[in-house]
Scaffold this active site. Structure first.
Site, mmCIF file in Angstrom:
data_model
loop_
_atom_site.group_PDB
_atom_site.id
_atom_site.type_symbol
_atom_site.label_atom_id
_atom_site.label_comp_id
_atom_site.label_asym_id
_atom_site.label_seq_id
_atom_site.Cartn_x
_atom_site.Cartn_y
_atom_site.Cartn_z
ATOM 1 N N ARG A 156 -0.502 -11.318 11.886
ATOM 2 C CA ARG A 156 -0.719 -9.925 11.436
ATOM 3 C C ARG A 156 -1.923 -10.111 10.289
ATOM 4 O O ARG A 156 -2.864 -9.347 10.248
ATOM 5 C CB ARG A 156 0.439 -9.277 10.991
ATOM 6 C CG ARG A 156 1.008 -8.559 12.172
ATOM 7 C CD ARG A 156 2.632 -8.073 11.907
ATOM 8 N NE ARG A 156 2.805 -7.609 10.680
ATOM 9 C CZ ARG A 156 3.899 -7.142 9.924
ATOM 10 N NH1 ARG A 156 4.951 -7.789 10.422
ATOM 11 N NH2 ARG A 156 3.823 -6.278 9.000
ATOM 12 N N ARG A 175 13.598 -6.253 10.488
ATOM 13 C CA ARG A 175 12.566 -5.977 11.592
ATOM 14 C C ARG A 175 12.434 -7.153 12.327
ATOM 15 O O ARG A 175 12.128 -8.205 11.854
ATOM 16 C CB ARG A 175 11.215 -5.398 10.797
ATOM 17 C CG ARG A 175 11.523 -3.958 10.480
ATOM 18 C CD ARG A 175 10.275 -3.345 9.729
ATOM 19 N NE ARG A 175 9.079 -3.833 10.565
ATOM 20 C CZ ARG A 175 7.717 -3.574 10.205
ATOM 21 N NH1 ARG A 175 7.591 -2.483 9.262
ATOM 22 N NH2 ARG A 175 6.772 -3.959 11.075
ATOM 23 N N LYS A 180 0.946 -1.284 -0.042
ATOM 24 C CA LYS A 180 0.120 -0.038 -0.041
ATOM 25 C C LYS A 180 0.835 1.355 0.123
ATOM 26 O O LYS A 180 0.598 2.128 -0.673
ATOM 27 C CB LYS A 180 -0.937 0.032 1.273
ATOM 28 C CG LYS A 180 -2.040 -1.295 1.303
ATOM 29 C CD LYS A 180 -2.916 -0.893 2.407
ATOM 30 C CE LYS A 180 -2.240 -0.859 3.757
ATOM 31 N NZ LYS A 180 -1.721 -2.222 3.950
ATOM 32 N N ARG A 202 -9.659 1.418 9.608
ATOM 33 C CA ARG A 202 -9.304 0.311 9.939
ATOM 34 C C ARG A 202 -10.658 -0.663 10.349
ATOM 35 O O ARG A 202 -10.493 -1.953 10.289
ATOM 36 C CB ARG A 202 -8.441 0.026 11.129
ATOM 37 C CG ARG A 202 -7.059 0.777 10.875
ATOM 38 C CD ARG A 202 -6.070 0.455 11.868
ATOM 39 N NE ARG A 202 -4.783 1.117 11.630
ATOM 40 C CZ ARG A 202 -3.807 0.339 10.995
ATOM 41 N NH1 ARG A 202 -3.962 -0.682 10.423
ATOM 42 N NH2 ARG A 202 -2.808 1.045 10.726
ATOM 43 N N ARG A 226 12.406 -10.336 3.870
ATOM 44 C CA ARG A 226 12.969 -9.104 3.587
ATOM 45 C C ARG A 226 13.952 -8.303 4.600
ATOM 46 O O ARG A 226 13.839 -8.821 5.872
ATOM 47 C CB ARG A 226 11.736 -8.076 3.310
ATOM 48 C CG ARG A 226 10.976 -7.857 4.695
ATOM 49 C CD ARG A 226 9.816 -6.837 4.092
ATOM 50 N NE ARG A 226 8.970 -6.565 5.450
ATOM 51 C CZ ARG A 226 7.723 -6.017 5.387
ATOM 52 N NH1 ARG A 226 7.454 -5.505 4.115
ATOM 53 N NH2 ARG A 226 7.201 -5.559 6.277
#
Length: 228
Positions: A181, A170, A22, A97, A136
């Site tokens: 998530r 991360r 996004k 949300r 990643r």
């Protein structure tokens, strides 16, 4: 006699789970159409830094370790929409949300005589998303992004762009956290898809392909939805 057509700034909403792209697509739409990307986190930080009444209210709540209410977020967004850089349009990333927030946004836009031109859902495959996100990492020197499977540096452990050997991941970019998530997204935010389908503004695009291809699809949707 020719009458000027009164146009209101466009309002786009991007829907999709974490890692769907996004943010990347929003930046590309900004460049192409002159819109402004508005994310909830940035809005809160800017309002707190500016010391607006809504920003001060948000600061007090955050300092107390509590969640900022929908009312405060809407008030901050109301202030932001009046800024000169929003005259062409905005891209909402991360808000709403929930359907409750969506209804509050509808009320705000009714006040400003605006409307949601399109709510674009970036469709992804959950299993592929776990692989995409958990693999990643970034260069600690310049922020260049890499991936275990899709984009490794030419020399292992060394950034192609700046030569740094400091690579960072991360802490929450692991398979278990990503799966959690995605589950939370489907439970809490995905109902917005039905909400905006009911408003006849929902558009979908396959977000698992090449970034440039996705960008072309997004641009075509926006062009149709806004008449640009």
């Amino acid at each position: 006699m020719n009458m000027a057509v009164l146009t209101r700034p466009a309002v786009l909403i991007l829907l999709g789970p974490p890692g769907a792209g996004k943010g990347t697509q929003a930046r590309m739409l900004e460049e192409k159409f002159g819109y402004v990307q508005l994310s909830t986190g940035d809005l809160l930080r800017e309002a707190v830094a500016a010391g607006t009444p809504a920003g001060l209210a948000a600061k007090a709540v955050m300092e107390a370790g509590q969640l900022v209410s929908d009312e405060i977020v809407i008030n901050i967004l109301r202030d932001r929409l009046t800024e000169p850089d929003c005259t062409k349009g905005v891209i909402l990333d991360g808000f709403p949300r929930t359907t409750v927030q969506a209804a509050a946004l509808d009320e705000l836009l009714a006040e400003t005589q605006q409307k949601i031109n399109a709510a674009i859902s970036l469709e992804v495959d959950d299993a592929a998303m776990v692989t995409r996100i958990s693999g990643r990492y970034t260069c600690g020197g310049c922020g260049e992004g890499y991936h275990d499977s899709f984009k490794q540096p030419a020399e292992a452990g060394k950034c192609d762009k700046c030569g740094s050997t400091e690579m960072k991941r991360r802490a929450d970019d692991n398979a278990e956290t990503v799966a959690s998530r995605l589950e939370a997204y489907h439970a809490q935010t995905a109902p917005l898809i039905d909400y905006y389908r009911g408003k006849d503004v929902l558009q979908t695009t396959n977000a698992m392909g090449d970034i440039a291809d996705i960008a072309r699809d997004m641009a075509a949707i926006v062009t149709t939805a806004t008449g640009q």
